[in-house]
Design an enzyme around this catalytic site. Structure first.
Site, PDB file in Angstrom:
ATOM      1  N   GLY A 228       0.823  -1.197   0.000  1.00 24.99           N
ATOM      2  CA  GLY A 228       0.000   0.000   0.000  1.00 24.99           C
ATOM      3  C   GLY A 228       0.859   1.250   0.000  1.00 24.99           C
ATOM      4  CG  PHE A 230       4.004   5.158   4.149  1.00 25.10           C
ATOM      5  CD1 PHE A 230       4.270   6.442   3.705  1.00 25.10           C
ATOM      6  CD2 PHE A 230       5.062   4.247   4.201  1.00 25.10           C
ATOM      7  CE1 PHE A 230       5.536   6.831   3.313  1.00 25.10           C
ATOM      8  CE2 PHE A 230       6.343   4.626   3.811  1.00 25.10           C
ATOM      9  CZ  PHE A 230       6.576   5.926   3.375  1.00 25.10           C
ATOM     10  CG  HIS A 248      15.415  10.342   7.625  1.00 27.78           C
ATOM     11  ND1 HIS A 248      16.757  10.082   7.862  1.00 27.78           N
ATOM     12  CD2 HIS A 248      14.939   9.286   6.918  1.00 27.78           C
ATOM     13  CE1 HIS A 248      17.062   8.924   7.313  1.00 27.78           C
ATOM     14  NE2 HIS A 248      15.992   8.421   6.746  1.00 27.78           N
TER      15      HIS A 248
END
Length: 344
Positions: A228, A230, A248
């Protein structure tokens, strides 16, 4: 006289810093010619190594002498070298190998050579050099993509051991590793905490790789992999959400979206662990400051201070609870839902 000595020392200090790239280049050369694998069974002569690596003997001796100065090998007798414990990690089949990580750094050489672009524009140089953002480029080029994922897996195995010994996950029932790559980090944690189950969540093509790796590790009954995006959503049901080196990669807007998606998936008693660098205040050197520049140049992301991490968490509906030192330069930043119980 003191002023002259200070001027000389300042100049020498700058010379050493300007030449520091040489260490990385020497290590990358060792990987490129396959030195560590040829030394894996014990000491060998320079002449024998030169034949096996198809290099020139005197040039190879000079490389080995340089590597010995950095602690990667040692000259056991004139013209005969052996790997040190550090150098062993450059072997392909070493269980804690970092060979792919070194190769990934070498892959970025052309990007760093053009890095002034990032300083002038605050945009990633990688996209300018390769014609696409790094993750798009890696998806298009199998060889670079394989090297990247192998490098991240090596880093995750190293960090997984540090996390397992430095942070108690004993009460976790389902660990959701968001952006978990090939499952290397979660595999280490599940071995250390046998009562927990796991779920790796990453792009569909990466999740396929994770399923195969988890099966090879004998973890198919305890861990699944789901594909998927995120930035669109995160699977619910976990009581521990984990992100290693994910936040980051992104500028603040996307980082907030990701954290909000995690918050939406979390229950009132869930925890979020972010394994990230925390940039300290002040002038003192810290590896996170160099890493911050790398994130700008390669990904367009950034490292953050604790204040900046806490602000993002608050804006996403999460409450910072504590930070635990892991393996430098990374820390474990813990958060819970702002309106949850925060119980552990």
């Amino acid at each position: 006289m003191d002023d002259q000595r200070n001027d000389r020392d300042a100049g020498l200090q700058l010379l050493r810093m300007a030449e520091a790239l040489g260490a990385a280049q020497a290590i990358q050369l060792a990987v490129e010619v396959g030195l560590a694998d040829r030394l894996g069974d014990g000491p060998r002569t320079v002449d024998a190594l030169a034949r096996d690596t198809e290099t020139q003997a005197d040039a190879l001796r000079r490389l080995l002498r340089t590597l010995a100065g950095f602690g990667l090998c040692t000259e056991t007798e004139p013209g005969r070298f052996n790997l040190t414990e550090v150098g062993q990690r450059l072997r392909t089949n070493h269980p804690q190998s970092l060979r792919s990580w070194v190769g990934f750094q070498a892959m970025l050489t052309d990007v760093y050579a053009a890095a002034a672009y990032s300083i002038r524009t605050a945009e990633p140089t990688y996209q300018r050099v390769h014609g696409a953002p790094i993750f798009e480029d890696l998806a298009r080029h199998d060889e670079r993509g394989r090297l990247f994922h192998a490098a991240m897996a090596e880093h995750s195995r190293l960090m997984g051991g540090a996390l397992a010994t430095g942070y108690d996950l004993g009460d976790a029932r389902l660990i959701v590793d968001v952006g978990g790559g090939d499952g290397s980090l979660l595999a280490v944690l599940l071995e250390a905490f046998p009562d927990a189950d796991g779920l790796v969540y990453d792009l569909p093509e990466v999740a396929d790789i994770a399923r195969k790796r988890l099966a090879a590790e004998g973890l198919s009954t305890r861990c699944t992999a789901v594909g998927g995006d995120f930035l669109a959503g995160v699977p619910s049901g976990g009581d521990l959400y984990l992100m290693k080196g994910i936040l980051h990669n992104w500028a603040d807007a996307d980082a907030r979206t990701l954290l909000r998606n995690c918050r939406s998936a979390m229950g009132p008693d869930s925890r979020l662990l972010m394994i990230e660098a925390v940039v300290p205040e002040g002038d003192a050197f810290h590896p996170s400051k160099l890493l911050d520049l790398a994130m700008l140049i390669v990904y367009g992301g950034r490292e953050r201070t604790l204040t900046e991490h806490r602000r993002l968490l608050t804006e996403a509906g999460l409450r910072f609870t504590r930070v635990v030192e892991a393996a430098a330069p990374l820390s474990v930043i813990e958060a819970v839902p702002a309106d949850g119980s925060g119980q552990r």
